[in-house]
Design an enzyme around this catalytic site. Structure first.
Site, PDB file in Angstrom:
ATOM      1  N   GLU A  75     -24.828  13.152 -16.360  1.00 60.32           N
ATOM      2  CA  GLU A  75     -23.533  12.722 -16.771  1.00 60.32           C
ATOM      3  C   GLU A  75     -23.265  11.229 -17.329  1.00 60.32           C
ATOM      4  OE1 GLU A  75     -21.108  13.321 -13.366  1.00 60.32           O
ATOM      5  OE2 GLU A  75     -20.336  15.438 -14.165  1.00 60.32           O
ATOM      6  N   SER A  87     -21.284  -3.569  -8.795  1.00 61.86           N
ATOM      7  CA  SER A  87     -20.115  -4.085  -8.014  1.00 61.86           C
ATOM      8  C   SER A  87     -20.423  -4.139  -6.244  1.00 61.86           C
ATOM      9  CB  SER A  87     -18.708  -3.442  -8.270  1.00 61.86           C
ATOM     10  OG  SER A  87     -19.018  -2.002  -8.120  1.00 61.86           O
ATOM     11  N   GLU A 315       2.156  -5.183  10.862  1.00 59.13           N
ATOM     12  CA  GLU A 315       3.677  -5.325  10.633  1.00 59.13           C
ATOM     13  C   GLU A 315       3.938  -6.648   9.948  1.00 59.13           C
ATOM     14  OE1 GLU A 315       6.925  -3.390  13.087  1.00 59.13           O
ATOM     15  OE2 GLU A 315       6.104  -5.204  14.142  1.00 59.13           O
TER      16      GLU A 315
END
Lengths: 570, 104
Positions: A75, A87, A315
């Site tokens: 591919e 990376s 939070e």
């Protein structure tokens, strides 16, 4: 009987040799890796990480296990591949130069090809063989072999040749990974699974509630025990990590060592010594009851003892927590600077639950803390159902206990449902459960805290008032009076009231005392005057009787004298 | 550049065909391909071609360079466009199309 004997005999046979993939977690699920010297099929939809997984297999093999590998790409071009893994910190060009890896891009352009008669794929065999022999490869990857089908139209030939290819790979003794795109109703579009029968790994990339999770499942693995679940996996800057989080056993080490909560009064309630090391603690309460403060205190205490702690915040941002905790006299920044405390803040919606778990697992594995804080777990419910959150927390607790890490969860309970069984259903899992509650009375709101449970230790059954001041947290004994439990200013007032009463009572006592003594004095005075009176009366009486005596004596004397005188005359 | 064939008297082509045939030893497909190709060339490109027959077994490194997958394969290097003709070249019609000697 004979069957058991047979089984025993079987155990002596060598088990299936395996080749470790070097991919975090995958080797644990497969019990050591993929079958050595055999082809393995990795299939999945587009973009689920097949190429990366197979490439990592080759790279890890070359770097960590000293097994050179051939990567045949149908591919992507070789330079594209090199860029993709750059990376992740792998230098494919260098590895190629060192003859540890051989990349080969197979280019098939339909427009250039004309089929003019009988052919076979011998060219591919020669090419592969040459690539394997040139570096002495032990590992081979054929990335999306099915692309052949788009380039060549003679399916019968292709199928026959693929069958030959897999046999040939086996004969060659290389451990191979073949990737295939997932087809409809089949594992792969061209039904490659019928050629590769030893090990099939299915990758999946699902989006549920707008959150995507990658999962991996071993569909089959002949001749080996393997994990059958769907395991989430993560692709990050270090490559792929699979997380075999569900441990089936309940054989965790336990410790009777204690760990302090950071609030001395709370430790006192817990048998005077705090929590068990490696236990799980749940702090639940309604909004604004100071759950985060308790958690921060715990983190602070852990770090002040020189231990490491990770604070997972779902939070608030780390800076927000540090600032807020400053207001109650907790300086977390110093520990962050020292590298003892690590904040790990992420929005729950950043990724799915499983990914959260994987991310936490990785962070914990890397940082090796003694304590972990999750604040709050309730927010995770936004990305999963209660049962999912529960199963995730079970696995997290499992893992943490295995590592002997103490964990503190905070959970928000809603004002409307003050139930003891909310809390994401983890209340039965945890070892200790602190409940912080609002006590609204007399026009003000106060916090009451009590220990719902604490396994394996004597703990106080008292409700304590939980006070947050700018000096810190403390627990105060609540006032239990005839009017019930009093907290806050009502408690203060009651105490004041009692003090006033005491003073008044004292004063009253004094006055009574003085009166009594006065009365006594009066009485005593009276008694003495009566006595004097009595003496004088007595004296009077005495005087009368003496007079009478005297008169009598005188009379007697006179009578005698008269009698005498008469006698002389007579 | 390839030297012009002095005997060439074609109408449209000034230069000769450059063809490379990749085979695998003396396998049946390869032998058939060679004989088929020779016949086609003699018929349609008489003296106007250069043919190189390469045994990939002997030079395996060539397989990667030339992007060889299926064998036998005839590579038409010149004139452009480059075409790859897979198979034993038994379908003359397709070979001629592939060589650009015949339109569809």
């Amino acid at each position: 009987m004979s069957k058991a004997k047979e089984q025993k005999m079987n155990e002596k046979y060598p088990t299936l040799p395996k080749t470790p993939t070097g991919i975090t977690g995958l080797d644990e699920i497969t019990g050591g890796g993929i079958p050595k010297g055999r082809p393995t099929l990795v299939c999945g939809d587009a973009g689920c990480g097949k190429t990366l997984m197979s490439l990592e297999f080759i790279i890890r093999g070359a770097i960590d296990f000293g097994e050179p590998g051939v990567f045949m790409a149908f591919e992507e071009k070789t330079d594209e591949l090199a860029m993709n893994v750059a990376s992740l910190g792998f230098d494919l060009d260098k590895l190629q130069e060192e003859k540890k890896i051989k990349l080969d891009h197979v280019h098939i352009d339909r427009s250039e090809i004309e089929e003019t008669g009988e052919y076979d794929l011998e060219g591919l065999f020669i090419r592969l063989n040459y690539a394997i022999d040139s570096i002495g490869a032990k590992r081979v990857v054929l990335d999306t072999l099915e692309n052949l089908f788009s380039g060549l139209s003679n399916e019968a030939v292709l199928r026959a040749e693929l069958r030959r290819l897999f046999h040939w790979l086996k004969d060659k003794g290389v451990t191979a990974i073949i990737t295939g795109e997932r087809g409809e109703g089949k594992l792969t579009r061209q039904g490659l699974e019928e050629y590769v029968s030893d090990c099939v790994i299915l990758l999946d990339h699902r989006v549920i509630n707008q959150i995507s999770t990658r999962r991996l499942r071993i569909v089959k693995y002949r001749g080996s025990v393997h994990g059958t679940n769907e395991y989430p996996f993560l692709i990050d800057e270090e490559g792929i990590s699979v997380l075999p989080v569900t441990s089936l056993k309940l054989e965790k080490p336990v410790s009777s060592e204690r760990i302090r909560s950071g609030i001395p009064a709370l430790d006192k309630m817990l048998d005077g010594r705090g929590f068990f090391k490696g236990s799980s603690i749940l702090v639940s309460g309604t909004a604004g009851t100071g759950k985060t403060s308790i958690a921060a205190y715990f983190a602070n205490q852990t770090c002040s003892e020189g231990n490491k702690c990770i604070y997972f915040a779902f939070e608030e941002s780390p800076n927000q927590i540090i600032r807020n905790m400053h207001s109650i006299g907790v300086n977390l920044q110093q520990y962050v600077d020292e590298g003892l405390l690590k904040f790990f803040a992420s929005r729950p919606t950043l990724y799915g639950l499983e990914m959260h778990l994987v991310a936490m697992y990785k962070t914990i594995k890397k940082f090796k803390p003694q304590a972990v804080v999750l604040d709050p777990i309730t927010n995770l419910i936004t990305v999963g159902s209660v049962s999912e959150v529960k199963s995730m927390l079970i696995r997290l607790i499992d893992f943490l206990q295995e590592e002997q890490i103490t964990v503190m969860f905070t959970a928000l309970t809603l004002n409307t449902i003050i139930s003891d069984q909310t809390d994401e259903g983890v209340s039965s899992l945890v070892d200790a459960w602190l409940l912080v509650r609002d006590i609204e009375y007399n026009g003000e709101r106060n916090r009451g805290m009590y220990i719902m449970k604490s396994r394996g230790m004597k703990h106080s059954n008292q409700v304590r008032e939980f006070v947050i001041t700018d000096k810190g947290l403390d627990l105060v004994e609540v006032y239990l009076g005839p009017d019930g439990v009093l907290t806050g200013s009502a408690r203060e007032a009651q105490i004041l009231h009692e003090q006033t009463g005491e003073v008044l009572r004292d004063y009253a006592y004094n006055r009574k005392d003085r009166e009594i003594s006065r009365k006594r004095k009066v009485l005593e005075a009276k008694i003495s005057s009566l006595q004097t009176e009595f003496e004088s009366i007595e004296e009077e009486l005495n005087k009368v009787s003496q007079e009478e005596e005297l008169v009598k004596q005188v009379t007697d004397k006179t009578r005698a004298e008269i009698t005498q005188r008469r006698g002389e005359k007579g | 550049m390839v030297e012009q064939d002095p005997d060439y008297n074609g109408l449209d082509e000034q230069q000769s065909y450059i063809l490379r045939l990749f085979v695998t030893g003396a396998s049946p497909n390869s032998s058939r391909a060679i004989s088929n190709l020779k016949q086609i060339c003699e018929t349609y490109l008489k003296d106007n071609y250069e043919l190189e027959i390469i045994d990939v077994y002997q030079q395996p490194m060539i397989a990667e360079r030339e992007q060889i997958i299926a064998l036998p394969m005839l590579l038409k290097v010149f004139p452009s466009p480059v075409r790859r003709l897979m198979g034993d070249l038994s379908d003359t019609e397709k070979v001629l199309i592939g060589l650009g000697l015949k339109k569809y």
